[in-house]
Design a protein around this motif. Sequence first.
Motif, PDB file in Angstrom:
ATOM      1  N   SER A 173     -21.053  -8.416   1.220  1.00  0.00           N
ATOM      2  CA  SER A 173     -19.635  -8.754   1.293  1.00  0.00           C
ATOM      3  C   SER A 173     -18.996  -8.055   2.476  1.00  0.00           C
ATOM      4  O   SER A 173     -19.556  -7.128   3.070  1.00  0.00           O
ATOM      5  CB  SER A 173     -18.914  -8.376  -0.005  1.00  0.00           C
ATOM      6  N   ALA A 174     -17.785  -8.499   2.816  1.00  0.00           N
ATOM      7  CA  ALA A 174     -16.992  -7.888   3.872  1.00  0.00           C
ATOM      8  C   ALA A 174     -15.524  -7.947   3.442  1.00  0.00           C
ATOM      9  O   ALA A 174     -15.086  -8.944   2.865  1.00  0.00           O
ATOM     10  CB  ALA A 174     -17.193  -8.622   5.196  1.00  0.00           C
ATOM     11  N   PRO A 175     -14.749  -6.902   3.719  1.00  0.00           N
ATOM     12  CA  PRO A 175     -13.340  -6.886   3.297  1.00  0.00           C
ATOM     13  C   PRO A 175     -12.495  -7.811   4.168  1.00  0.00           C
ATOM     14  O   PRO A 175     -12.883  -8.210   5.262  1.00  0.00           O
ATOM     15  CB  PRO A 175     -12.944  -5.421   3.487  1.00  0.00           C
ATOM     16  N   LEU A 207     -19.202 -12.105   8.886  1.00  0.00           N
ATOM     17  CA  LEU A 207     -19.786 -10.779   8.759  1.00  0.00           C
ATOM     18  C   LEU A 207     -20.570 -10.644   7.458  1.00  0.00           C
ATOM     19  O   LEU A 207     -21.654 -10.038   7.435  1.00  0.00           O
ATOM     20  CB  LEU A 207     -18.679  -9.723   8.829  1.00  0.00           C
ATOM     21  N   ALA A 208     -20.044 -11.197   6.364  1.00  0.00           N
ATOM     22  CA  ALA A 208     -20.786 -11.164   5.096  1.00  0.00           C
ATOM     23  C   ALA A 208     -22.111 -11.893   5.235  1.00  0.00           C
ATOM     24  O   ALA A 208     -23.154 -11.437   4.725  1.00  0.00           O
ATOM     25  CB  ALA A 208     -19.944 -11.779   3.981  1.00  0.00           C
ATOM     26  N   MET A 209     -22.102 -13.038   5.912  1.00  0.00           N
ATOM     27  CA  MET A 209     -23.340 -13.783   6.149  1.00  0.00           C
ATOM     28  C   MET A 209     -24.319 -12.962   6.975  1.00  0.00           C
ATOM     29  O   MET A 209     -25.519 -12.903   6.676  1.00  0.00           O
ATOM     30  CB  MET A 209     -23.026 -15.095   6.871  1.00  0.00           C
ATOM     31  N   GLU A 210     -23.810 -12.328   8.005  1.00  0.00           N
ATOM     32  CA  GLU A 210     -24.667 -11.516   8.877  1.00  0.00           C
ATOM     33  C   GLU A 210     -25.300 -10.365   8.111  1.00  0.00           C
ATOM     34  O   GLU A 210     -26.495 -10.070   8.257  1.00  0.00           O
ATOM     35  CB  GLU A 210     -23.836 -10.991  10.050  1.00  0.00           C
ATOM     36  N   ARG A 211     -24.507  -9.699   7.294  1.00  0.00           N
ATOM     37  CA  ARG A 211     -25.031  -8.570   6.520  1.00  0.00           C
ATOM     38  C   ARG A 211     -26.104  -9.027   5.548  1.00  0.00           C
ATOM     39  O   ARG A 211     -27.124  -8.342   5.363  1.00  0.00           O
ATOM     40  CB  ARG A 211     -23.888  -7.889   5.771  1.00  0.00           C
ATOM     41  N   SER A 258     -14.795 -11.413   1.490  1.00  0.00           N
ATOM     42  CA  SER A 258     -15.692 -12.565   1.592  1.00  0.00           C
ATOM     43  C   SER A 258     -17.080 -12.119   1.173  1.00  0.00           C
ATOM     44  O   SER A 258     -17.489 -10.987   1.443  1.00  0.00           O
ATOM     45  CB  SER A 258     -15.730 -13.102   3.025  1.00  0.00           C
ATOM     46  N   ARG A 259     -17.814 -13.016   0.520  1.00  0.00           N
ATOM     47  CA  ARG A 259     -19.130 -12.694   0.007  1.00  0.00           C
ATOM     48  C   ARG A 259     -20.124 -13.768   0.441  1.00  0.00           C
ATOM     49  O   ARG A 259     -19.778 -14.951   0.546  1.00  0.00           O
ATOM     50  CB  ARG A 259     -19.083 -12.607  -1.529  1.00  0.00           C
TER      51      ARG A 259
END
Length: 561
Positions: A93-95, A119-123, A77-78
């Motif tokens: 992104s997150a796997p 998690l992608a949003m958080e990062r 996810s990106r």
Amino acid sequence: MDCLSGRFLEVRIASAPERSCQARGRWIKTCNRTTWLGDKTSTSSGDSRPVPLALKKVSAMAATPLLLALDQGTSSSRAALFDPRGFPVASASAPLAISYPADGWVEQNPRDIWESQRLAMERLEKTISQEQRGAVVACGVTNQRETTILWRRGDGQPCGPALVWQDGRTSDICQQWKEEGLEQEWRARTGLLLDPYFSASKIRWLMRHEASASSAAANDDLCFGTVESWLLWNLSGQKRHCSDMSNASRTLLMDLKQRVWVDAFCEQTGLPLSALPELVPCRSDFGTIASGLPFAGVSIHALLGDQQAATLGQLCLQPGEAKCTYGTGAFLVVNTGSSIQRSDAGLLSTLGWTDDQGKPTYCLEGSLFNAGTVVQWLRDGLGIIETAAEINQLALSVADAGGVMLVPAFTGWGTPHWDPGARGLLIGLTRDTGRGQIARAALDGIALSVAGLVQLAEHSIGHGLGELAVDGGAAASDPLLQAQADSTGLRVRRPAYLQSTARGVALLAGVQAGLINNLKDLESLRGEQAEVFEPSLSAEQRQRWMKQWSDAISRSLHWHA
């Protein structure tokens, strides 16, 4: 460092294309001035090169409205930010894990899908400055299509796994429907075929095999959705249960012309009508991101299936313009304008996108189920490469594939055969075959598969495509794109920024937010900083190559009858 806050700021600067086919970019930490497309910038290392991004120095960013794209894919996810011209500013992104519990079965945990996107949003939110965060005015959501999720309305808990678009466990259900004489009406009304690829048979399987789904249905507590519905449900704090028309057109449940749910098709799956999401245009006001989530309060203005979003992101806005995205699979999409183009050769008629009133742009699509997965197999299955990028060096270490062909039918074959019983094939091996020939055959196999889709599309629309726009992670590969030009006879155009999916939904959200008057105003940017691959084979050489490829495909079909 971020010159305002004193924190390091991660910004992706795409490098000039390299013939060695290494990753087309690198992450740098900089507070240097970065300027508009085509200008030069000097980094702390002292090198100077064109910057194919529209980045401004951070101190000016507060005056630049930003668009947030959430791009939920099959393997990751990106979350990405764009300016109103569609130039990328930052991303994270997150796997996402994927499970293969049996031959032909492909599934994911719906909770993992949501957590990966969150998690992608958080990062991303932690990476950007406060000024940039305050400049985010609208959000668009794009997603892997057809993947099917059922959940309980009362507590939001999933009813079983998400059956991924590649999943083929429902072939018997589709065959039964065909034997009952249902396919002709289903195809006429939806533009699709009765195939496990689409959502209808997946719903039927879940309703039969997941007790929690049938229990929720009995209590009028069941929700169905494809991935954008599931994401919107969670993004909105479980307040919105909607499906946009581009994603709905991939379920086998929506009338393509009338753009309404077909009750009889829904009932065939065993799904209560009350479980259907609200059918909505691709751009509208879908509420705001809920409190407590990253980017809370940002308006959600666009929902769009990933391949349609990539077509928009490539600015293929005129009938006859086409793109191919190389991700987990490879997907050719041709804009057909306001008319539904029917194909008798296995291509799909689908809805591309709509305006805020639901007025549609239609597309013709060809689907290859395995593209990036071929490279993953060479890495994780055969072990002949350690990283995905190594396939390019290995493929270029030999003059050609040495007569070897790799048919990438690991989970069945899509367009035009629609054969869930097909399986992958590696043929033409000799004692001289080595790692290089197999790597080259893998990339050739992806290109030749897409070339078959191009031939079908050109026949259906009655003229040649002329140019093929490409994007997605595997489009960073020079030998792949040269093989694509050689096998199609088309000019292949690779943009500087390969994530057209996220870009497309960001642009659509920008239109709804009033930041972009008309996407056609951006068409002049389409070729900037792009690299073009020209065909190097004669027509006779191309014809021989494609004939041999057709012979190889025929051997892979109906392997599991």
